[in-house]
Motif scaffolding. Structure first.
Motif, PDB file in Angstrom:
ATOM      1  N   ASN A 153       0.829  -1.212   0.000  1.00  0.00           N
ATOM      2  CA  ASN A 153       0.000   0.000   0.000  1.00  0.00           C
ATOM      3  C   ASN A 153       0.859   1.258   0.000  1.00  0.00           C
ATOM      4  O   ASN A 153       0.487   2.282  -0.575  1.00  0.00           O
ATOM      5  N   GLU A 154       2.058   1.181   0.619  1.00  0.00           N
ATOM      6  CA  GLU A 154       2.946   2.344   0.639  1.00  0.00           C
ATOM      7  C   GLU A 154       3.518   2.615  -0.753  1.00  0.00           C
ATOM      8  O   GLU A 154       3.763   3.758  -1.127  1.00  0.00           O
ATOM      9  N   ALA A 155       3.712   1.549  -1.527  1.00  0.00           N
ATOM     10  CA  ALA A 155       4.235   1.712  -2.882  1.00  0.00           C
ATOM     11  C   ALA A 155       3.278   2.490  -3.769  1.00  0.00           C
ATOM     12  O   ALA A 155       3.702   3.106  -4.758  1.00  0.00           O
ATOM     13  N   HIS A 156       1.988   2.464  -3.428  1.00  0.00           N
ATOM     14  CA  HIS A 156       0.990   3.140  -4.256  1.00  0.00           C
ATOM     15  C   HIS A 156       0.591   4.510  -3.717  1.00  0.00           C
ATOM     16  O   HIS A 156      -0.329   5.136  -4.262  1.00  0.00           O
ATOM     17  N   VAL A 157       1.272   4.993  -2.672  1.00  0.00           N
ATOM     18  CA  VAL A 157       1.008   6.346  -2.171  1.00  0.00           C
ATOM     19  C   VAL A 157       1.629   7.337  -3.156  1.00  0.00           C
ATOM     20  O   VAL A 157       2.849   7.315  -3.375  1.00  0.00           O
ATOM     21  N   PRO A 158       0.829   8.202  -3.784  1.00  0.00           N
ATOM     22  CA  PRO A 158       1.355   9.084  -4.844  1.00  0.00           C
ATOM     23  C   PRO A 158       2.560   9.928  -4.415  1.00  0.00           C
ATOM     24  O   PRO A 158       3.482  10.142  -5.209  1.00  0.00           O
ATOM     25  N   SER A 159       2.580  10.386  -3.171  1.00  0.00           N
ATOM     26  CA  SER A 159       3.661  11.279  -2.733  1.00  0.00           C
ATOM     27  C   SER A 159       4.999  10.572  -2.579  1.00  0.00           C
ATOM     28  O   SER A 159       6.037  11.232  -2.425  1.00  0.00           O
ATOM     29  N   ASN A 160       5.011   9.234  -2.622  1.00  0.00           N
ATOM     30  CA  ASN A 160       6.267   8.501  -2.462  1.00  0.00           C
ATOM     31  C   ASN A 160       7.095   8.432  -3.739  1.00  0.00           C
ATOM     32  O   ASN A 160       8.264   8.040  -3.701  1.00  0.00           O
TER      33      ASN A 160
END
Length: 352
Positions: A153-160
């Protein structure tokens, strides 16, 4: 009166300056996208001076002019893939390039890694979660070291991750010209069935059930139960296919990225991709990219669970449940993806 005239003249001059600035930026986009795609896209990006850092060989140089023997065979393979895309775009120019110019909003799928001068166009259901993890490691400057330690889910956070549409137009053009651009593709109907299985047959995807499932059930299921209309959790593949080929669907809005065509997500007839990787040779192609950017010794592309992946046999089973007319309509929808990326028409298809 004289002062009023002077004020009006100053305002007019300012307006002309603003208009000239906007027009200049627009012309930059036109210049880039039109100049990149003359009838032949076969090009050497190092013919011009000043493309690369002095005294260094970057990933583009190693791709087009390999110095290592192990890269030579791969260079031939990827040239053939680039040629296939170029020839398909040229042969189907009317349908593949309906617009002459792209806008920044068309570039939201292109992830940028400044440190390694990479641009990756992510395609859902083609190992994009793992590729986003890898891009986070590459661009994280030491923040991450192991892709699989990054939650999905963190991989799909736009700001990352930074995407190309976040840059100014001159910066967009510079990166498109000088960075190595790559994407990964997959057999179109395996990708489609994978998207259906993931978004409509798993209980936890309630957001897709609500947003798309309820609409599909309401439109295409006769005598639907109240529960089905409210939850949208049991969409049949036949109903999903009917939704996709319905002319009204694309009039409403672009298809969701999970089942949108690759040529619509990544615009390969407008953007010259230096490398086209394939899901069928994922680990080899992915690790080749990592070697090109000098990270092959320290970083490996994550392996994936082959037992759960959607196969050709699974796709055949799902397509066996829809009519030959729907099969033909779906093939027309994904035809350019089949042709551009050199996939054969599946043997199970009954085309009209």
């Amino acid at each position: 009166m004289k002062q009023t005239i002077l004020d009006l003249m100053r305002m007019s001059r300012i307006c002309r300056m603003v208009l000239a600035t906007c027009l200049g930026s627009f012309i930059l986009v036109i210049f880039y996208f039109q100049s990149m795609f003359q009838p032949v896209m076969r090009r050497n990006p190092f013919a011009a001076e000043g493309c690369c850092r002095k005294g260094s060989r970057n990933a583009l140089q190693e791709l087009y002019n390999p110095t290592q023997a192990e890269f030579s065979a791969a260079a031939v393979l990827h040239q053939a893939r680039r040629d296939q895309v170029a020839e398909t775009c040229h042969a189907h120019s009317a349908s593949s390039r309906k617009r002459r110019v792209l806008t920044p909003s068309d570039l939201k799928h292109l992830v940028v890694d400044e440190d390694h001068e990479l641009i990756y166009c992510y395609v859902p259901k083609v190992a994009c979660t793992n590729w986003k993890r890898v891009m986070m490691v590459l661009s994280g400057r030491g923040k991450y070291s192991n892709p699989m330690e990054i939650p999905s889910n963190e991989a799909h956070v736009p700001s990352n991750l930074k995407t190309l549409n976040q840059y100014s137009i001159p910066d967009i053009n510079h990166r498109l010209k000088n960075y190595l651009k790559f994407l990964f593709v997959r057999e179109p109907f395996e990708r489609l069935v994978s998207a259906y299985r993931n978004k409509f047959t798993l209980r936890y995807n309630t957001s897709f059930h609500k947003r798309y499932g309820t609409k599909i059930v309401r439109r295409y299921r006769k005598n639907a139960t109240t529960e089905a209309l409210q939850s949208g959790a049991d969409v049949k593949f036949q109903e999903f296919a009917e939704y996709l080929v319905d002319p009204g669907t694309q009039r409403e809005a672009p298809l969701n990225e999970h089942w949108q065509t690759v040529y619509s997500l990544c615009h390969p007839c407008h953007i010259h991709y230096d490398l086209v990787g394939k899901y069928e040779t994922l680990e080899d192609d992915a690790n080749y990219v990592l070697k090109l950017v000098g990270e092959g010794d320290s970083l490996r592309f994550p392996s994936f669970a082959k037992s759960t992946r959607t196969t050709d046999q699974m796709a055949a089973m799902f397509f066996g449940n829809i009519s030959s007319q729907q099969q033909s309509q779906l093939y027309q929808l994904y035809k350019l993806d089949y042709l551009m990326f050199n996939y054969s028409i599946p043997s199970y298809l009954k085309l009209q």
